[in-house]
Motif scaffolding. Structure first.
Motif, PDB file in Angstrom:
ATOM      1  N   ALA A 190      -0.385   1.523   5.345  1.00 34.75           N
ATOM      2  CA  ALA A 190      -0.165   0.112   5.674  1.00 34.75           C
ATOM      3  C   ALA A 190      -1.185  -0.756   4.946  1.00 34.75           C
ATOM      4  N   MET A 191      -2.406  -0.245   4.851  1.00 38.41           N
ATOM      5  CA  MET A 191      -3.464  -0.974   4.155  1.00 38.41           C
ATOM      6  C   MET A 191      -3.110  -1.156   2.682  1.00 38.41           C
ATOM      7  N   ARG A 192      -2.649  -0.057   2.076  1.00 42.29           N
ATOM      8  CA  ARG A 192      -2.296  -0.173   0.661  1.00 42.29           C
ATOM      9  C   ARG A 192      -1.145  -1.146   0.480  1.00 42.29           C
ATOM     10  N   ALA A 193      -0.162  -1.053   1.364  1.00 40.68           N
ATOM     11  CA  ALA A 193       0.976  -1.959   1.255  1.00 40.68           C
ATOM     12  C   ALA A 193       0.522  -3.407   1.423  1.00 40.68           C
ATOM     13  N   THR A 194      -0.337  -3.634   2.393  1.00 42.42           N
ATOM     14  CA  THR A 194      -0.804  -4.997   2.637  1.00 42.42           C
ATOM     15  C   THR A 194      -1.549  -5.543   1.433  1.00 42.42           C
ATOM     16  N   SER A 195      -2.308  -4.662   0.772  1.00 46.81           N
ATOM     17  CA  SER A 195      -3.077  -5.166  -0.369  1.00 46.81           C
ATOM     18  C   SER A 195      -2.153  -5.484  -1.538  1.00 46.81           C
ATOM     19  N   GLN A 196      -0.959  -4.899  -1.546  1.00 49.99           N
ATOM     20  CA  GLN A 196      -0.064  -5.190  -2.668  1.00 49.99           C
ATOM     21  C   GLN A 196       0.773  -6.433  -2.428  1.00 49.99           C
ATOM     22  N   ASP A 197       1.184  -6.651  -1.190  1.00 49.92           N
ATOM     23  CA  ASP A 197       1.991  -7.828  -0.889  1.00 49.92           C
ATOM     24  C   ASP A 197       1.890  -8.099   0.608  1.00 49.92           C
ATOM     25  N   ARG A 198       1.055  -9.073   0.950  1.00 48.68           N
ATOM     26  CA  ARG A 198       0.756  -9.285   2.354  1.00 48.68           C
ATOM     27  C   ARG A 198       1.983  -9.768   3.135  1.00 48.68           C
ATOM     28  N   VAL A 199       2.741 -10.689   2.524  1.00 52.35           N
ATOM     29  CA  VAL A 199       3.906 -11.228   3.223  1.00 52.35           C
ATOM     30  C   VAL A 199       4.940 -10.129   3.457  1.00 52.35           C
ATOM     31  N   MET A 200       5.188  -9.349   2.406  1.00 50.01           N
ATOM     32  CA  MET A 200       6.168  -8.282   2.519  1.00 50.01           C
ATOM     33  C   MET A 200       5.721  -7.265   3.553  1.00 50.01           C
ATOM     34  N   ALA A 201       4.435  -6.994   3.611  1.00 48.58           N
ATOM     35  CA  ALA A 201       3.938  -6.048   4.612  1.00 48.58           C
ATOM     36  C   ALA A 201       4.315  -6.526   6.008  1.00 48.58           C
ATOM     37  N   GLY A 202       4.165  -7.829   6.239  1.00 50.89           N
ATOM     38  CA  GLY A 202       4.583  -8.364   7.531  1.00 50.89           C
ATOM     39  C   GLY A 202       6.072  -8.164   7.739  1.00 50.89           C
ATOM     40  N   LEU A 203       6.844  -8.307   6.668  1.00 57.70           N
ATOM     41  CA  LEU A 203       8.301  -8.221   6.792  1.00 57.70           C
ATOM     42  C   LEU A 203       8.807  -6.802   7.037  1.00 57.70           C
ATOM     43  N   VAL A 204       7.977  -5.782   6.790  1.00 51.23           N
ATOM     44  CA  VAL A 204       8.423  -4.451   7.173  1.00 51.23           C
ATOM     45  C   VAL A 204       7.825  -4.053   8.522  1.00 51.23           C
ATOM     46  N   GLY A 205       7.171  -4.986   9.169  1.00 54.95           N
ATOM     47  CA  GLY A 205       6.711  -4.712  10.526  1.00 54.95           C
ATOM     48  C   GLY A 205       5.258  -4.289  10.639  1.00 54.95           C
ATOM     49  N   ILE A 206       4.483  -4.469   9.569  1.00 52.65           N
ATOM     50  CA  ILE A 206       3.064  -4.144   9.659  1.00 52.65           C
ATOM     51  C   ILE A 206       2.333  -5.321  10.289  1.00 52.65           C
ATOM     52  N   ASP A 207       1.497  -5.036  11.265  1.00 52.97           N
ATOM     53  CA  ASP A 207       0.692  -6.097  11.870  1.00 52.97           C
ATOM     54  C   ASP A 207      -0.480  -6.379  10.926  1.00 52.97           C
ATOM     55  N   VAL A 208      -0.277  -7.391  10.096  1.00 48.42           N
ATOM     56  CA  VAL A 208      -1.220  -7.628   9.009  1.00 48.42           C
ATOM     57  C   VAL A 208      -2.612  -7.956   9.539  1.00 48.42           C
ATOM     58  N   ASN A 209      -2.667  -8.728  10.613  1.00 51.09           N
ATOM     59  CA  ASN A 209      -3.978  -9.069  11.168  1.00 51.09           C
ATOM     60  C   ASN A 209      -4.749  -7.829  11.581  1.00 51.09           C
ATOM     61  N   ARG A 210      -4.018  -6.883  12.163  1.00 51.77           N
ATOM     62  CA  ARG A 210      -4.691  -5.671  12.599  1.00 51.77           C
ATOM     63  C   ARG A 210      -5.200  -4.897  11.378  1.00 51.77           C
ATOM     64  N   VAL A 211      -4.360  -4.814  10.364  1.00 51.13           N
ATOM     65  CA  VAL A 211      -4.768  -4.088   9.160  1.00 51.13           C
ATOM     66  C   VAL A 211      -6.026  -4.709   8.573  1.00 51.13           C
ATOM     67  N   ILE A 212      -6.068  -6.028   8.550  1.00 49.76           N
ATOM     68  CA  ILE A 212      -7.245  -6.691   7.981  1.00 49.76           C
ATOM     69  C   ILE A 212      -8.471  -6.411   8.833  1.00 49.76           C
ATOM     70  N   SER A 213      -8.312  -6.468  10.146  1.00 50.73           N
ATOM     71  CA  SER A 213      -9.446  -6.152  11.015  1.00 50.73           C
ATOM     72  C   SER A 213      -9.929  -4.727  10.764  1.00 50.73           C
ATOM     73  N   VAL A 214      -8.984  -3.800  10.667  1.00 55.35           N
ATOM     74  CA  VAL A 214      -9.374  -2.407  10.427  1.00 55.35           C
ATOM     75  C   VAL A 214     -10.132  -2.303   9.108  1.00 55.35           C
ATOM     76  N   THR A 215      -9.647  -3.026   8.094  1.00 52.72           N
ATOM     77  CA  THR A 215     -10.322  -2.995   6.804  1.00 52.72           C
ATOM     78  C   THR A 215     -11.773  -3.444   6.929  1.00 52.72           C
ATOM     79  N   PHE A 216     -11.980  -4.536   7.648  1.00 54.00           N
ATOM     80  CA  PHE A 216     -13.345  -5.030   7.807  1.00 54.00           C
ATOM     81  C   PHE A 216     -14.196  -4.043   8.593  1.00 54.00           C
ATOM     82  N   VAL A 217     -13.618  -3.468   9.632  1.00 53.75           N
ATOM     83  CA  VAL A 217     -14.387  -2.530  10.450  1.00 53.75           C
ATOM     84  C   VAL A 217     -14.795  -1.318   9.610  1.00 53.75           C
TER      85      VAL A 217
END
Ligand code: ATP
Ligand code: MG
Lengths: 420, 307, 239
Positions: free
Chosen positions: B182-209
Motif C-alpha cells: 500500500a505504501m508503494r502504491a501510495t507513493s506512486q499515485d496518492r489519489v489512485m491509492a485512495g480509489l482502490v480503498g487504501i486509507d492514505v492517511n494511515r499509510v502516511i502515518s505509518v510511513t512517518f512512524v
C-alpha cells in the motif's frame, strides 16, 4: 467551537506526553533517573496558550476577511478606487521621518537597533524575490550576506581598495556565488534548492572558520588589526560619509566615534533599503517579475508559455544574493568586524521567517516582518532577558503556525486556496 | 586507508537508515522532512539518557550493557516514533495539498522548534553515554580485532549488524506486506491509492512512524559512536542523510541504502585525502556534484512513467 | 427507472478555488443500470465523478450511495462500500507489476484464495493481462493499461463502477472490446456511470444518459432518445 476545544485539549495533552521523555526525564550515570516536571508542564501550558491564540487568530481572520471582501465589493460596486498618490505621499513622509530620527535625538541604542533592522529589511526584501515571487525556498541566505561582508572586508582591509569599489564588488561577489550555486540546483524541483542552499550556507561558514589565514577564522575579521580599519580606505566620498574613520579611530574618545558611525551607517542603511525597495518593486512590475509570479503559480504552465524557467529563476536568485551581499557591507562597516557565527543557519532561517511572517510577495510585509522579528525580541529583552534565548524557538513555531493558519502572511495578497 | 574505508562503511550504514526516512516520506508526500534530523536527535537523547540512567541506578551492572542498550533503543524508538507521528498530524497533514513552499517552510519551523526546545531543556552542552562504565568495557569496550591492516571495534560490528538487519527488515516490509505494498502504491499515485480503498492517511502515518523509528535507532548508534548526544547533531547528520538519499535516488528505498554507504565511504576517502578540516563540507560538495552530473541519483527513476 | 437508485446526486456543486466546476448536478443511477454522462471538454464530468468518490469535496448538495449519504466519507470507505472509480487517464501504479496492480484493486479483500480467484477471472476477461502478469504496470501499452485499470476496479466486485473516458486514446478495435466488457457488467448486476467523449458508443451502450454543460445537466433521458435528439446529434455526435 466544542470541536476546537477538544482538539486544543488533545494537543495540550499530547504536548505534555511528548515533553515528558525529552524535556523532563533525565538520566545520569551517577544518580540514575530523575524527573523534572516543570518543563513538561510549561510546554503543555505554552501549547494551550499558543493554540488558543491561534484559534482566536483564525476566528479574527475569518471575520476580517469578510470585512475586507465587503469593502472591496462596495468599492468596485460604486466604482471607487483607493488612491495611489496618497500612498506615495505616506511613503515619502515615512522615509523622511525615519531619516530625521537621529537628528531629533534618537538614543544611541535605538539608532543601532533601527539600523540593524534596516539591514535585515533590505535582505528580507531581496529574499522576497526568490521566496515570495518565484516561490523558491532559500535556506542559506546568510551565506550571501557573509560573502558580501567578507568580500568587502578583505578587499578593504587586505587589499586597501576604495570603499566605493569594494561596496559594489561585495554585491557582485554574492551574485556570482548565487550563479555558481543556482546553476545546478535551479534546474531541479524547487525543494532541492532549499537543501542545496542550506548546505551551501554551512559550507561557507566552514570555509570562513577554517581558512584562518585569510578570514581570521572564529576570531573576527580583521583579526588583530585595529577595530575600525574597514573604514579607512574609502576615497573622498567614503571619507565624507564616514568622517571619523578618516582619522585614526584610536585618537578619538571611543563613545563619540561610535555614535557618529552609528548615525552615518543608519543613513547609509536607510538609503540602501529605499533603493532596494524601489528596485524590487520595479522588478516585480517588469516582464521578469511577471514571469516569476507565473512560475510560482505553476511551473509547468510557465514553461509551456515559453518562459525559460531556469534562466528566470537564476535571475531572481542572483538578484536576491546581490542585495544580501550589498547589505553585508553595513555590519562590516558599522561593527568594524565580522565573524562566521553571525552567518549561521539560524540567521538564514530568521530571514525566511521575516519573509514568511510579512507575507509572500509583499515588500511592505518583509519590512514589517524584519521589524517585528528583530526589534520585538530586542525590546522585550529589556524586561525579560531570557526572551532572546527563546526567540529561535518562537520563530520556528511562528513559521509553522503561520503556514497552517495563514500561509499568505500578514500582508500577502489573497492566494488561490484549495487548488494544489 | 583500508581502516578509513571501514570506518566510512560503518558510518555509511547509519546514514543509510536515516536516509530511508527521508526517502520514504519524499516518495509519498514529495516533501523534504526537515524535522527528520531532529527526530533522530530526540531519539539519541532518549537513548543516551536511558543508558546513563541505567548506569546510574545500577541496572547496568546487574544485567550487563547489551540489555540496557536494547532498552535504550526501544525507548528511543517509541519516543521518536511518537514525535514523527505528532509532527505529521500537527503540521504536515493540514498543509497537504497546499503549494509546495508551505509544507517546506512548516518543516523548517518544526525543525527549529525541536532543536531549540532540546537545547533549552537539556542544555547546550552534550550529554554523554556511559562509555567508561565497567559493563560497557566488559561487553563492547573489549579490544579491537585486527584483521590485516584493519582494526575492527566491537561497536562497529554492532552498528553494522543492526543497520543491515534494519535495512533487510524494511525491505521485506515494503516488498512483502500488505501495508508495504500500500505504501508503494501510495507513493506512486496518492489519489489512485485512495480509489482502490487504501486509507492514505494511515499509510502516511505509518510511513512517518517507521521513518522516525529508524532515525531513532540511528540516533542512538550515532550517539554511541560519538560518545555523546547534542542538540545540533540532527542538523548535520540530517544534511548528510539527505545527501545520501539524493545520491541513491530520492524516493527510492534501495537507493537510500546504497547512497548512505557510498556517502560514508566517500567521506572517509575525502578525510583521508584532503584532511578532516572540511569533514562537514564534503557531503555538500557530493550533493552538488550529484545534482550536476545525475540529478536523479544512482537508482532513481528506473521506469519511465507514462502519462 | 426503479424507485431506489443505487447512486443519487442531488444538486451537487463543486468548486476549485474561484472556479465553479459544478452548479447543481442531479443524477440517479438504478442498480445494474448503465448511465452515460456526456459533455464537452471542461464541462465537469470528471469533477462529477470525483465528488462521488469524495476525492473532491462537494460544496453543496448531497451524494447518496446505496441509501446512505457518503458526503465527507473518506475515499477509501466509499470504495469499501462497493463503489469503484476508474479515473481519467488510467493511473496504473507504474512501478508495481500487473499482478500487484490487480492485488491492489482487491486491497480491501483479505482472503488470499478469493483474490487469486478474481485474478484468474480478470485474466480470463483480458487474456493479454495474464501474459503480462509479471511486467511492470508502467511498461504496458495504453490499451493494456486501460484494460488493467478496469480489471483492477473489478477485483473488488463492486456494486457500481464509475468509468472516466475508458476509450481515451485507444484503437477502435480495443474500444469495442472495452465496450463489450462494459455491457457484460450489466449481466453481472454492476451499475455503471460512464463518462465518455465518444458519445455515439456511450449512448449505444447505455440505458439512460445525461448531458452536462458547464457544470449543469441540460438533457437527460433514455440513451436511444438522446441519440435521436437533433440538438444532441449536432453538438456531440458531429452529425
Ligand atoms: N484541479 C483543478 N484545479 C482547478 N480547476 C480545475 C481542476 N480540475 C478541473 N478544473 C476545472 O473544472 C472544470 C471541469 O473540469 P473537468 O475535469 O471536470 O472537465 P471534464 O468534463 O472532465 O473535461 P474533459 O472531457 O476534458 O475531461 C474545468 O473548467 C477545469 O478547468
Ligand atoms: Mg474529464
Amino acid at each position: 467551537m466544542r470541536d476546537r476545544i477538544v482538539r486544543l485539549l488533545v494537543a495540550t495533552l499530547a504536548a505534555f506526553l511528548l515533553a515528558l521523555p525529552v524535556a523532563s526525564l533525565r538520566g545520569n550515570s551517577s544518580t540514575g533517573f530523575t524527573i523534572v516536571w516543570t518543563p513538561a508542564f510549561v510546554t503543555a501550558a505554552m501549547v494551550l496558550v499558543g493554540g488558543a491564540i491561534l484559534f482566536a487568530a483564525v476566528e479574527a481572520q475569518r471575520r476580517g476577511t469578510a470585512f475586507w471582501d465587503a469593502r472591496a465589493a462596495t468599492d468596485s460596486a460604486v466604482g471607487r478606487r483607493r488612491p495611489c498618490a496618497a500612498q506615495a505621499w505616506t511613503l515619502g513622509v515615512l522615509v523622511a521621518t525615519v531619516a530625521a530620527l537621529p537628528l531629533l535625538g534618537l538614543p544611541g541604542a535605538w539608532t543601532k537597533l533601527l539600523l540593524e533592522t534596516m539591514v535585515f529589511a533590505t535582505i528580507a526584501v531581496g529574499l522576497q524575490i526568490t521566496i515570495g515571487m518565484a516561490g523558491l525556498l532559500v535556506l542559506g541566505h546568510a551565506a550571501f550576506w557573509a560573502v558580501g561582508a567578507y568580500t568587502f572586508g578583505l578587499l578593504t582591509v587586505h587589499q586597501g581598495w576604495n570603499f566605493w569599489i569594494a561596496f559594489p564588488a561585495a554585491g557582485v561577489a554574492a551574485a556570482l556565488t548565487g550563479l555558481v550555486i543556482g546553476l545546478p540546483a535551479l534546474r531541479l524541483r524547487g525543494d532541492y534548492l532549499a537543501v542545496v542552499t542550506l548546505g551551501f550556507g554551512e559550507a561557507v561558514r566552514w570555509v570562513i572558520k577554517n581558512e584562518q589565514d585569510v578570514t581570521g577564522g572564529d576570531a573576527n575579521l580583521p583579526g588583530n588589526i585595529v577595530p575600525g580599519s574597514f573604514r579607512k580606505p574609502m576615497g573622498a566620498l567614503g571619507e565624507w560619509l564616514w568622517q571619523p574613520a578618516a582619522v585614526d579611530g584610536r585618537t578619538f574618545e571611543p563613545g563619540t566615534v561610535q555614535a557618529l558611525i552609528d548615525r552615518e551607517c543608519y543613513w547609509f542603511a536607510l538609503v540602501l533599503l529605499v533603493v532596494c525597495v524601489a528596485c524590487v518593486h520595479l522588478l516585480a512590475k517588469s516582464r521578469v517579475g511577471r514571469a516569476l509570479f507565473a512560475l510560482r503559480e505553476d511551473e509547468t504552465a510557465a514553461k509551456c508559455m515559453g518562459i525559460d524557467t531556469t534562466r528566470v529563476k537564476l535571475v531572481a536568485f542572483m538578484a536576491s544574493a546581490l542585495w544580501a551581499g550589498l547589505a553585508g557591507v553595513v555590519p562590516a562597516v558599522h561593527r568594524g568586524s565580522i565573524n562566521p557565527e553571525m552567518f549561521d543557519f539560524n540567521t538564514s532561517v530568521l530571514f525566511v521567517a521575516m519573509v514568511v511572517l510579512g507575507g509572500l510577495g509583499s515588500i511592505t510585509g518583509s519590512i514589517v516582518g524584519a521589524a517585528l522579528l528583530w526589534m520585538l525580541p530586542a525590546l522585550l529583552a529589556n524586561w525579560f532577558p531570557e526572551v532572546q534565548e527563546y526567540r529561535y524557538l518562537f520563530f520556528g513555531a511562528l513559521m509553522a503556525a503561520m503556514m497552517v493558519v495563514r500561509p499568505e502572511g500578514l500582508f500577502g495578497g489573497a492566494r488561490r486556496k484549495g487548488a494544489a | 586507508m583500508l581502516q578509513n574505508l571501514w570506518n566510512g562503511l560503518v558510518q555509511g550504514g547509519i546514514y543509510a537508515i536515516v536516509a530511508l526516512g527521508y526517502t520514504m516520506v519524499y516518495g509519498i508526500l514529495l516533501l523534504i522532512n526537515f524535522a527528520h534530523g531532529e527526530v533522530l536527535m530526540i531519539g539519541a537523547y532518549t537513548g543516551v539518557a536511558t543508558l546513563a540512567g541505567c548506569a546510574g541506578t545500577g541496572a547496568m551492572e546487574a544485567v550487563g550493557f547489551m540489555p540496557c542498550l536494547a532498552m535504550a533503543i526501544i525507548g528511543a524508538t517509541c519516543v521518536s516514533a511518537a514525535y514523527g507521528f505528532a509532527i505529521e498530524r500537527a503540521v504536515y497533514r493540514p498543509l497537504r495539498g497546499a503549494p509546495s513552499l508551505s509544507p517546506l517552510i512548516g518543516a523548517i519551523g518544526v525543525s527549529m522548534v525541536l532543536q531549540n526546545y532540546v537545547m533549552r531543556t537539556q542544555g547546550a552542552s552534550p550529554i554523554y553515554a556511559p562509555m567508561s562504565h565497567p559493563a560497557y568495557v566488559a561487553s563492547l569496550g573489549a579490544s579491537n580485532w585486527d584483521i590485516g591492516p584493519v582494526s575492527i571495534a566491537p561497536l562497529d560490528l554492532v552498528v553494522l549488524v543492526v543497520c543491515v538487519a534494519l535495512m533487510a527488515g524494511l525491505w521485506m516490509f515494503v516488498q512483502r506486506t500488505r501495508t508495504g505494498t500500500a505504501m508503494r502504491a501510495t507513493s506512486q499515485d496518492r489519489v489512485m491509492a485512495g480509489l482502490v480503498g487504501i486509507d492514505v492517511n494511515r499509510v502516511i502515518s505509518v510511513t512517518f512512524v517507521i521513518g522516525s523509528a529508524l532515525a531513532a535507532v540511528a540516533g542512538v548508534l550515532l550517539a554511541l559512536f560519538n560518545t555523546q548526544a547534542k542538540y545540533d547533531m540532527g542538523f548535520t547528520s540530517g544534511m548528510k542523510a539527505f545527501t545520501a538519499a539524493v545520491l541513491g535516488g530520492i524516493g527510492n528505498v534501495p537507493g537510500a541504502m546504497l547512497g548512505g554507504v557510498l556517502l560514508g565511504v566517500a567521506e572517509a576517502v575525502g578525510i583521508q585525502l584532503l584532511g578532516a578540516e572540511y569533514k562537514e563540507v564534503y557531503s555538500f560538495v557530493i550533493l552538488l556534484a550529484v545534482l550536476i552530473v545525475r540529478p536523479k541519483g544512482i537508482l532513481g527513476e528506473r521506469v519511465a512513467e507514462k502519462v | 427507472m426503479s424507485a431506489a437508485p443505487i447512486l443519487e446526486l442531488r444538486d451537487v456543486c463543486a468548486a476549485y478555488g474561484p472556479i465553479q466546476a459544478l452548479r447543481g448536478v442531479s443524477i440517479r443511477v438504478a442498480p445494474g443500470e448503465i448511465v452515460a454522462l456526456i459533455g464537452c471538454n471542461g464541462a465537469g464530468k470528471t469533477t462529477t465523478l470525483m465528488t462521488v468518490s469524495q476525492v473532491v469535496r462537494a460544496t453543496a448538495g448531497d451524494v447518496t450511495f446505496d441509501g446512505c449519504s457518503i458526503l465527507g466519507v473518506p475515499t477509501a470507505d466509499v470504495v469499501a462500500r462497493g463503489l469503484c472509480h476508474v479515473p481519467e487517464g488510467r493511473r496504473i501504479f507504474a512501478r508495481l507489476s500487473v499482478r500487484e496492480n490487480l492485488a491492489m484493486g482487491a486491497f480491501l479483500v483479505r482472503d488470499k484464495a478469493l483474490i487469486q480467484r478474481r485474478m484468474d477471472d480478470a485474466f480470463q476477461l483480458f487474456p493479454i493481462l495474464g501474459e503480462r502478469a509479471g511486467q511492470l504496470g508502467g511498461t504496458l501499452s495504453g490499451g493494456e493499461q486501460q484494460m488493467l485499470a478496469i480489471a483492477r476496479a473489478l477485483m473488488l466486485e463492486p456494486k457500481m463502477l464509475l468509468l472516466d473516458e475508458p476509450s481515451l486514446g485507444l484503437a477502435p478495435l480495443i474500444v469495442r472490446r472495452i465496450f463489450d466488457v462494459i455491457r457484460s457488467l450489466r449481466e453481472r448486476g454492476i451499475a455503471v456511470l460512464l463518462v465518455e467523449q465518444n458519445a455515439q458508443m456511450a449512448l449505444r451502450a447505455a440505458d439512460r444518459a445525461y448531458v452536462l454543460e458547464t457544470g449543469a445537466i441540460t438533457h437527460e433521458g433514455p440513451a436511444l432518445t438522446l441519440l435521436d435528439d437533433p440538438a444532441i446529434r449536432e453538438a456531440y455526435l458531429g452529425a
